[in-house]
Design a protein around this motif. Structure first.
Motif, short mmCIF file in Angstrom:
data_model
loop_
_atom_site.label_atom_id
_atom_site.label_comp_id
_atom_site.label_asym_id
_atom_site.label_seq_id
_atom_site.Cartn_x
_atom_site.Cartn_y
_atom_site.Cartn_z
N ASP A 1 -9.73 7.37 -19.69
CA ASP A 1 -10.46 7.16 -18.43
C ASP A 1 -9.51 7.40 -17.27
O ASP A 1 -8.66 6.56 -16.96
N ARG A 2 -9.64 8.56 -16.61
CA ARG A 2 -8.67 8.94 -15.58
C ARG A 2 -8.66 7.94 -14.43
O ARG A 2 -7.60 7.56 -13.93
N ASP A 3 -9.83 7.54 -13.95
CA ASP A 3 -9.87 6.60 -12.83
C ASP A 3 -9.20 5.28 -13.19
O ASP A 3 -8.51 4.67 -12.38
N HIS A 4 -9.44 4.82 -14.44
CA HIS A 4 -8.83 3.56 -14.88
C HIS A 4 -7.32 3.71 -14.97
O HIS A 4 -6.57 2.82 -14.54
N VAL A 5 -6.85 4.85 -15.48
CA VAL A 5 -5.42 5.10 -15.60
C VAL A 5 -4.76 5.09 -14.23
O VAL A 5 -3.68 4.55 -14.03
N HIS A 6 -5.42 5.69 -13.25
CA HIS A 6 -4.81 5.86 -11.93
C HIS A 6 -5.08 4.69 -10.98
O HIS A 6 -4.67 4.74 -9.83
N ARG A 7 -5.77 3.64 -11.43
CA ARG A 7 -6.11 2.54 -10.54
C ARG A 7 -4.88 1.93 -9.85
O ARG A 7 -4.87 1.78 -8.63
N PRO A 8 -3.80 1.56 -10.58
CA PRO A 8 -2.65 0.98 -9.87
C PRO A 8 -2.03 1.95 -8.87
O PRO A 8 -1.70 1.56 -7.75
N GLY A 9 -1.87 3.22 -9.27
CA GLY A 9 -1.30 4.20 -8.35
C GLY A 9 -2.20 4.46 -7.16
O GLY A 9 -1.71 4.66 -6.03
N THR A 10 -3.51 4.46 -7.39
CA THR A 10 -4.45 4.66 -6.29
C THR A 10 -4.38 3.49 -5.31
O THR A 10 -4.42 3.68 -4.08
N LEU A 11 -4.25 2.28 -5.83
CA LEU A 11 -4.11 1.11 -4.95
C LEU A 11 -2.82 1.20 -4.13
O LEU A 11 -2.81 0.91 -2.94
N PHE A 12 -1.75 1.59 -4.78
CA PHE A 12 -0.48 1.73 -4.07
C PHE A 12 -0.59 2.80 -2.99
O PHE A 12 -0.12 2.63 -1.87
N SER A 13 -1.24 3.93 -3.34
CA SER A 13 -1.44 5.00 -2.37
C SER A 13 -2.31 4.53 -1.21
O SER A 13 -2.03 4.84 -0.04
N ALA A 14 -3.37 3.79 -1.52
CA ALA A 14 -4.25 3.27 -0.47
C ALA A 14 -3.47 2.35 0.47
O ALA A 14 -3.67 2.37 1.69
N GLY A 15 -2.55 1.56 -0.08
CA GLY A 15 -1.74 0.69 0.75
C GLY A 15 -0.81 1.47 1.67
O GLY A 15 -0.64 1.12 2.84
N LEU A 16 -0.21 2.54 1.15
CA LEU A 16 0.64 3.38 1.99
C LEU A 16 -0.14 3.96 3.16
O LEU A 16 0.34 3.98 4.30
N ILE A 17 -1.35 4.45 2.86
CA ILE A 17 -2.20 5.02 3.91
C ILE A 17 -2.59 3.94 4.91
O ILE A 17 -2.52 4.14 6.13
N THR A 18 -2.96 2.76 4.40
CA THR A 18 -3.39 1.66 5.27
C THR A 18 -2.26 1.21 6.18
O THR A 18 -2.43 1.08 7.40
N GLY A 19 -1.10 0.95 5.60
CA GLY A 19 0.01 0.44 6.39
C GLY A 19 0.46 1.41 7.46
O GLY A 19 0.70 1.02 8.61
N GLU A 20 0.57 2.69 7.10
CA GLU A 20 1.01 3.68 8.08
C GLU A 20 -0.01 3.83 9.20
O GLU A 20 0.36 3.93 10.38
N ALA A 21 -1.30 3.85 8.85
CA ALA A 21 -2.33 4.01 9.88
C ALA A 21 -2.37 2.81 10.82
O ALA A 21 -2.46 2.97 12.04
N LEU A 22 -2.30 1.59 10.26
CA LEU A 22 -2.31 0.40 11.11
C LEU A 22 -1.11 0.37 12.05
O LEU A 22 -1.23 0.05 13.24
N MET A 23 0.05 0.72 11.52
CA MET A 23 1.24 0.72 12.36
C MET A 23 1.18 1.83 13.41
O MET A 23 1.65 1.65 14.55
N GLY A 24 0.62 2.97 13.05
CA GLY A 24 0.46 4.04 14.03
C GLY A 24 -0.37 3.61 15.22
O GLY A 24 -0.09 3.97 16.37
N ILE A 25 -1.40 2.83 14.96
CA ILE A 25 -2.24 2.30 16.06
C ILE A 25 -1.48 1.24 16.84
O ILE A 25 -1.51 1.20 18.08
N ALA A 26 -0.77 0.35 16.13
CA ALA A 26 -0.03 -0.72 16.80
C ALA A 26 1.04 -0.15 17.72
O ALA A 26 1.27 -0.67 18.82
N ILE A 27 1.71 0.92 17.29
CA ILE A 27 2.78 1.52 18.09
C ILE A 27 2.22 2.06 19.40
O ILE A 27 2.91 2.07 20.43
N ALA A 28 0.96 2.52 19.38
CA ALA A 28 0.37 3.11 20.59
C ALA A 28 0.26 2.09 21.73
O ALA A 28 0.34 2.46 22.90
N ILE A 29 0.10 0.81 21.39
CA ILE A 29 -0.13 -0.20 22.43
C ILE A 29 1.06 -0.36 23.37
O ILE A 29 0.91 -0.22 24.59
#
Length: 645
Positions: free
Chosen positions: A571-599
């Motif tokens: 099950d590819r999605d099941h196999v990649h779940r931890p990596g996908t979560l880690f990737s989602a966190g990288l995207i989330t953190g960078e995007a949130l900080m990008g907005i915060a820096i603008a202020i």
């Protein structure tokens, strides 16, 4: 599957979505004009929503999904507006941004994007699903928030990591640069070599989610531009453009490569995108027709067969009525510009046809590489080129209003394409968490129009504070607005200026070859495919964006291969779940900080307000080591036990 009675479109979710959408639109407007980019807001909005609703007593996963859907309109409308509408000031047509005109263009353009994307949902998400990496990542964020545990911990750790690296980069503390590059001249300056990579953890995460196939294709497109076309132009054709030769005289290899790419080679991507867009719509014709037909069938079923809540789109009959109502004000706007119904009516038709065509293309591109890397500006250039060709015939090649009319068409299409691609990304997340499509579509329409209400005042504020376009004595450090400047150049070039038509034609040829190669692979039932629009993305965008996407895809491949060797890769999605979560966190953190820096940048009116002293600037090799560390952590998270829920 979630309970169909679970709260979704609640008043508190709608209000929170509107507030977040406006805040994120304002931040993205500044960042886009200043740096030529916007940050994705769906995932940051989902994180904020989970925190706010939890403080208010807790929210359902579908409420959080509604909030991220509406709030994501902030980046879409901001991109659609700042990529095009400042061109009207740059061309000298406007002295400032007219509130009613900006509202009509952005608001109705965004609403058209929602309408045009509705029949695409079944095609791209249900019947022939595309990856939609950010939609998938958003779903993982929502699931982790709904069921706290190891997954949420992994998400939090990677979010903090992504945020810290973004804060340390060039737009923040400037400890490390945004990219690493090597370039040089060889053979008496005739041979130009360039290589570089972005140092963004979010791009690495996007690559992990889209996989190796797409990563190879987008990188191959960049190789065509940066390792073939640019060196050839520098060696043999630089003398054909005296202005470019004078501009690059005495410049370093990297600056020369970017100047050639910006003035000439990126138009290869425009040509490939033109042919790829037409081909994609042709290839999807049966599925699109099926989606529209099924939409009408659903509208007629009233008292017949009950449609599942997770399959209910906006009713087709109301969509058609809304389409007519939205188009009429735009037709009147075009009439006010050109003063001739024989011209304004064709302009309206071009807008409708191009809008649907490029919303389809935008949705497809968002499905491949995500909304953040969706080259909406390239789509808009294609629209402006096509509109200009028609307007040259109707108005004449020396018309003083022709370039403005082309920009007006492109602005509506740009807003529609940006919102349409984003809508499908959100609908993918909703599909994965069991949301109701029509509620998401309605929420995105509300969010898009809410953002349009503030765009003109925001643009006027930024223009008054910093200036927009080329530096002047009054504004020596003006906001560059690179995409809008390019749009103005393209439109003006069609009415008395010059365009690199040879490059556009060659790019179309490259696109046609790519299509033929992909059809051959399809006939041979190859698992590896070469989607033309993915290749066009690589040609059009800088090499630095494509390399980390490829590296992330390669890490995904290594993770999948390791799980197959260990026997748990069914099950590819099941196999990649931890990596996908880690990737989602990288995207989330960078995007949130990008907005915060603008202020603080906006409040202090200083781009370097967060910069540390010179002794804390560590250079690009340290940045490369940081990216390598993130890649190693991503691989480790992907190869750990895949039982995270």
């Amino acid at each position: 599957m979630n309970n169909p009675g679970m709260a979704q479109l609640t008043p508190r979710a709608v209000i929170l979505a509107i507030v977040l959408a406006m805040i994120l639109a304002a931040a993205n407007a500044y960042l886009g004009l200043f740096a030529g980019l916007t940050v994705a807001t769906a995932i940051p909005a989902a994180v904020v929503s989970m925190g706010v609703l939890r403080l208010l007593g807790g929210g359902t996963i579908l409420e959080n999904n509604i909030v991220q859907t509406g709030a994501s309109a902030g980046s879409s409308i901001a991109a659609g507006v700042i990529f095009t509408i400042p061109a009207l000031v740059i061309l000298g047509y406007w002295d400032d941004f007219k509130y009613s005109w900006v509202l009509v263009i952005a608001g109705l353009g965004g609403l058209l994007g929602v309408l045009f994307s509705v029949p695409l949902r079944r095609t791209m998400i249900v019947e022939d699903p595309l990856p939609f990496p950010e939609g998938k990542a958003a779903a993982e964020v929502l699931k982790a928030g709904d069921n706290p545990g190891p997954g949420l911990k992994l998400l939090a750790i990677s979010s903090v990591l992504g945020a810290f690296i973004k804060a340390s980069a060039a737009s923040g503390m400037r400890m490390i640069p945004d990219s690493w590059a090597m370039a040089g001249f060889f053979g008496n300056g005739k041979v130009l070599a360039y290589f570089g990579t972005g140092l963004s953890p979010a791009l690495l995460g996007v690559g992990y989610i889209v996989g190796l196939n797409v990563g190879i294709v987008v990188l191959s497109g960049s190789i065509i531009s940066w390792h073939i076309a640019i060196p050839i132009f520098n060696a043999f054709f630089m003398d054909t453009d005296p202005a470019l030769a004078a501009q690059t005289a005495g410049s370093g290899a990297a600056d020369t490569a970017f100047a050639i790419w910006n003035a000439k080679i990126r138009y290869l991507g425009v040509g490939a995108m033109l042919i790829g867009g037409v081909w994609t719509l042709f290839a999807l014709r049966k599925s699109l027709a099926s989606g529209i037909k099924s939409g009408f069938a659903a509208a007629r079923k009233g008292s017949g067969k009950v449609i599942a809540e997770t399959e209910r789109d906006l009713p087709m009959k109301w969509m058609l009525v809304s389409l007519v109502l939205f188009v009429i004000p735009l037709a009147l706007l075009y009439q006010a510009i050109v003063g001739q119904w024989m011209v304004s009516i064709p302009m309206t038709i071009i807008m409708i046809v191009s809008g649907f065509l490029f919303v389809s293309v935008s949705g497809y591109l968002a499905g491949l590489v995500g909304s953040s890397n969706n080259p909406v500006s390239g789509i808009t250039i294609a629209t402006i080129l096509f509109a200009s060709l028609v307007l040259v015939f109707l108005l004449g090649g020396d018309s003083p209003i022709g370039a403005v009319a082309a920009i007006m068409i492109g602005a509506v299409v740009c807003c529609a394409a940006a919102v349409g691609g984003d809508n499908l990304q959100d609908l993918k997340a909703g599909y994965l968490v069991g949301a109701t499509p029509w509620k998401q579509q309605l929420m995105l329409a509300i969010g898009a129009f809410s953002c349009a209400l503030i765009m003109a005042p925001m643009l006027n504020l930024l223009a008054a504070a910093y200036g927009i376009g080329a530096p002047t004595d009054e504004f020596p450090n003006s906001l560059a607005a690179p995409q809008a400047t390019l749009m103005a150049s393209v439109a003006k070039g069609m009415f008395g200026g010059d365009l690199p038509w040879a490059m556009i034609a060659i790019g179309a040829g490259v696109g046609a070859f790519t299509i033929a190669l992909d059809e051959l692979l399809k006939a041979r039932k190859s698992h590896f495919r070469v989607p033309v629009l993915a290749a066009a993305i690589g040609i059009y965008l800088p090499l630095e964006l494509m390399v980390p996407i490829f590296l992330g895809g390669f890490l995904s491949y290594l993770v999948e291969r390791k799980h197959k060797v260990s026997g748990d890769g069914e099950d590819r999605d099941h196999v990649h779940r931890p990596g996908t979560l880690f990737s989602a966190g990288l995207i989330t953190g960078e995007a949130l900080m990008g907005i915060a820096i603008a202020i603080p940048i906006v409040l202090s009116e200083r781009a370097d307000v967060l910069a540390l002293p010179d002794g804390w600037h560590f250079g690009q090799w340290v940045g490369l080591c940081v990216l390598a560390m993130v890649g190693w952590l991503l691989y480790r998270s992907g190869t750990r036990s895949s039982g995270i829920t």
